[in-house]
Enzyme design. Sequence first.
Site, short mmCIF file in Angstrom:
data_model
loop_
_atom_site.label_atom_id
_atom_site.label_comp_id
_atom_site.label_asym_id
_atom_site.label_seq_id
_atom_site.Cartn_x
_atom_site.Cartn_y
_atom_site.Cartn_z
CG PHE A 152 -1.72 1.26 1.43
CD1 PHE A 152 -3.10 1.18 1.31
CD2 PHE A 152 -1.16 2.51 1.72
CE1 PHE A 152 -3.90 2.32 1.47
CE2 PHE A 152 -1.95 3.65 1.86
CZ PHE A 152 -3.33 3.55 1.74
CD GLU A 153 5.14 2.50 -2.18
OE1 GLU A 153 5.04 2.49 -3.41
OE2 GLU A 153 6.23 2.52 -1.59
CB ILE A 154 -1.28 7.28 -1.19
CG1 ILE A 154 -2.37 6.22 -1.02
CG2 ILE A 154 -1.78 8.46 -2.04
CD1 ILE A 154 -3.62 6.73 -0.30
#
Length: 336
Positions: A235-237
């Site tokens: 998960f990365e933003i």
Amino acid sequence: PEVRLDTAPPVSVEPTPPVVAEPNARANATFVLLCRNNDVNGAVASIQQMEDRFNRKHGYPWVLLNDEPFTDEFKNRVRILTDAPIHFGQVPREHWHQPDWVDEDHAKAGREKMVAQGIIYAGSVSYRNMCRYNSGFFFHHELLQPYRYYWRVEPDVKFFCDVNYDPFKFMQDNKKIYGYTISLVEWEATIPSLWSTVKEFVAKHPEYVSPDNSLAFLSDDGGNSYNLCHFWSNFEIADMDFWRGEAYQKFFDYLESKGGFYYERWGDAPVHSIAAALFARKDQIHFFRDIGYRHDNFQHCPSGNDWVKGRCSCDPNDSFDYGPGSCVKKHEELFL
Ligand code: GDP
Ligand code: MN
């Protein structure tokens, strides 16, 4: 009651207005999902949740990447899920495979040593290709050139809650460069020489280190040793302009020159995390505590009002945040 046709309101023949916001209401952002054709069921499950919980109201595009061409069957299974633009791309060969200058005998010995230690993906070259690609190349893919922010999604993850605001705009408005939901300690055996390589780079390029960095998140002894804390990159933003910028590019080139993506098994999670923690200001890294997320055996479930507002389907008492092995507390301590 009697139906009075003469006073009944006219039946509306107007089409339902599209729920997609005006394009200029969106940030310059996209989802990114790297997978294989046989990951289709997991990819569909993840995309469906993201569409239902967030993107239905926004229409952000999707970029799906694969080291092989996507099959028509794969594309059809994904296209049916959303009206948002979906772009299917192939990774250029030279961005994926183990480079010729890597000493394969040395790399093989490294894999065998790791297998003997019982480390996950120890013997896998394709896993190393993937980690190196996510570390240094995905943001150069031609399909990602138009975009600045991305949200990385993997097959078979879970998004538990409604996202009632736009995290991309949040990143932009608050000048964030990296957002995460789960933070934990790395297997040391996968990165034995990573920290000494980082220290060499920093000694050569002290100018890239932010005066307001997060070194205390990475090290408990002022930088001498790595405490193995990192943000979980499935998960990365994040802001691709940070990865494309001079500091990170030089950093990646230096890591690459050491061959550790193949001689060891350097993961994109510690590589991204170390760079964000050293080269950005600490207030540019954000814990998305209001986004419910699960990957494999670890999950972040929001609590309190975030859980209520998000109509979250996870157990708010089942969240990795402050358990053993989590580094969230260490991140929060930077701001005390
Ligand atoms: P883990 O999360 O570290 O257990 O690793 P995964 O197996 O989930 O891989 C991370 C991401 O890369 C996922 O989105 C996978 O679908 C993708 N991936 C891993 N290996 C390959 C590969 O050989 N080819 C392609 N196209 N995608 C891959
Ligand atoms: Mn995964």
